[in-house]
Write a protein that holds these residues in place. Sequence first.
Motif, short mmCIF file in Angstrom:
data_model
loop_
_atom_site.label_atom_id
_atom_site.label_comp_id
_atom_site.label_asym_id
_atom_site.label_seq_id
_atom_site.Cartn_x
_atom_site.Cartn_y
_atom_site.Cartn_z
N MET A 110 0.86 -1.19 0.00
CA MET A 110 0.00 0.00 0.00
C MET A 110 0.89 1.23 0.00
O MET A 110 1.93 1.25 0.66
CB MET A 110 -0.91 0.01 1.23
CG MET A 110 -1.94 1.13 1.27
SD MET A 110 -2.94 1.09 2.78
CE MET A 110 -3.77 -0.49 2.60
N ILE A 111 0.49 2.25 -0.74
CA ILE A 111 1.25 3.50 -0.81
C ILE A 111 0.55 4.55 0.03
O ILE A 111 -0.67 4.68 0.00
CB ILE A 111 1.37 3.97 -2.27
CG1 ILE A 111 2.26 3.00 -3.07
CG2 ILE A 111 1.96 5.38 -2.34
CD1 ILE A 111 2.33 3.32 -4.54
N GLN A 112 1.35 5.31 0.78
CA GLN A 112 0.78 6.35 1.64
C GLN A 112 1.17 7.73 1.13
O GLN A 112 2.31 7.94 0.69
CB GLN A 112 1.28 6.17 3.07
CG GLN A 112 0.68 7.17 4.06
CD GLN A 112 0.90 6.71 5.48
OE1 GLN A 112 0.25 5.79 5.96
NE2 GLN A 112 1.84 7.34 6.15
N ILE A 113 0.22 8.65 1.21
CA ILE A 113 0.46 10.05 0.86
C ILE A 113 0.49 10.86 2.14
O ILE A 113 -0.48 10.87 2.91
CB ILE A 113 -0.64 10.59 -0.07
CG1 ILE A 113 -0.78 9.73 -1.33
CG2 ILE A 113 -0.36 12.04 -0.43
CD1 ILE A 113 0.46 9.68 -2.20
N PRO A 114 1.60 11.57 2.43
CA PRO A 114 1.69 12.35 3.66
C PRO A 114 0.66 13.48 3.71
O PRO A 114 0.22 13.99 2.67
CB PRO A 114 3.12 12.92 3.62
CG PRO A 114 3.86 12.06 2.65
CD PRO A 114 2.84 11.63 1.64
N ALA A 115 0.31 13.87 4.93
CA ALA A 115 -0.71 14.90 5.12
C ALA A 115 -0.34 16.21 4.43
O ALA A 115 -1.19 16.85 3.79
CB ALA A 115 -0.92 15.13 6.62
N PHE A 116 0.91 16.62 4.55
CA PHE A 116 1.31 17.89 3.96
C PHE A 116 1.20 17.88 2.43
O PHE A 116 1.15 18.94 1.80
CB PHE A 116 2.75 18.23 4.34
CG PHE A 116 2.91 18.72 5.75
CD1 PHE A 116 2.15 19.79 6.23
CD2 PHE A 116 3.82 18.13 6.61
CE1 PHE A 116 2.30 20.24 7.53
CE2 PHE A 116 3.97 18.58 7.92
CZ PHE A 116 3.21 19.63 8.38
N LEU A 117 1.15 16.70 1.83
CA LEU A 117 1.17 16.58 0.37
C LEU A 117 -0.15 16.06 -0.19
O LEU A 117 -0.23 15.71 -1.36
CB LEU A 117 2.31 15.66 -0.06
CG LEU A 117 3.71 16.09 0.37
CD1 LEU A 117 4.74 15.05 -0.07
CD2 LEU A 117 4.07 17.45 -0.21
N CYS A 118 -1.20 16.05 0.62
CA CYS A 118 -2.44 15.38 0.21
C CYS A 118 -3.17 16.09 -0.92
O CYS A 118 -4.08 15.51 -1.51
CB CYS A 118 -3.36 15.19 1.41
SG CYS A 118 -4.10 16.72 2.03
N ARG A 119 -2.78 17.32 -1.24
CA ARG A 119 -3.43 18.04 -2.35
C ARG A 119 -2.58 18.05 -3.61
O ARG A 119 -2.98 18.62 -4.63
CB ARG A 119 -3.73 19.48 -1.94
CG ARG A 119 -4.92 19.62 -1.01
CD ARG A 119 -5.03 21.03 -0.44
NE ARG A 119 -4.85 22.07 -1.44
CZ ARG A 119 -5.77 22.99 -1.74
NH1 ARG A 119 -6.93 23.00 -1.12
NH2 ARG A 119 -5.53 23.91 -2.65
N GLN A 120 -1.41 17.42 -3.56
CA GLN A 120 -0.48 17.46 -4.70
C GLN A 120 -0.99 16.55 -5.80
O GLN A 120 -0.85 15.32 -5.74
CB GLN A 120 0.92 17.04 -4.26
CG GLN A 120 1.55 17.97 -3.22
CD GLN A 120 1.77 19.36 -3.78
OE1 GLN A 120 0.98 20.27 -3.49
NE2 GLN A 120 2.81 19.53 -4.57
#
Length: 276
Positions: A110-120
Amino acid sequence: MKIQLQNQTIPLGPAYPLLLIAGPCAIENLDLCLYIADFMKKETEKRNIPYIFKASFDKANRSSISSFRGPGIEEGLRILETVRDRTGVPVISDIHLPSQADAAAEVLDMIQIPAFLCRQTDLLSAAARTGKPVNVKKGQFLAPWDMQNVISKLTQSGAREILLTERGASFGYNNLVVDFRSLPILSGFGHPVIFDATHSVQLPGGSGTQSSGQREFAPVLARSAVAAGADGIFIETHPEPEKALCDGANSLHLAALPALLDQLCAIKEILGGTRP
């Protein structure tokens, strides 16, 4: 709802066991990762809890340029692959650049997207195109309903299995607060909802060149989240958090996890979830 990993299918929802995503903040070395993964595998199997091991190969959003970041993508993925192969436990880590997605997908379940980058947008699209399940942490700066746009970016880029993780909202300077209304709101979008109990007690930048935290409050938030309907719990843990190279102040002692898991399972059972 269900998540299809490499060798197993994990059903998620009110009638199913709680999912646990847990491990150290960052990969420090192989031995530590194997120790935590093996310990948690045994404890979760006792309780019929599906488990995914987490650790970051690179923490790119540290407070200071001198902060420990991890071994990097090449060595980090090698370590995560070894953990998965030796323990049989699925693995998750976060990516920070679109160019990391394909290499990460060769190893990660599973791949995770960090909170700071969730709109990228480019990062979300790259993760979606791998075909792997994607766990997105809700930004500290977003309202829960704003995550509909994140979901849209992922689904329009081909993602079919999406998890949404609540990890607190910015509350003034160097502080976070959890609004548990967020969990049913996020759940209403039709995807499993995870609660990050340890990052929610983080004090961002609270120690000047690094973040601080209040780990003593993580268990009560975890219990509250399960009571509020979370499908899974995300926990950073370490045998000696005081010596951890990253986020030790908000990480839970590994030895404290079994008792907490018993409490979480009991709450889940009251709400109708299964248990051994």
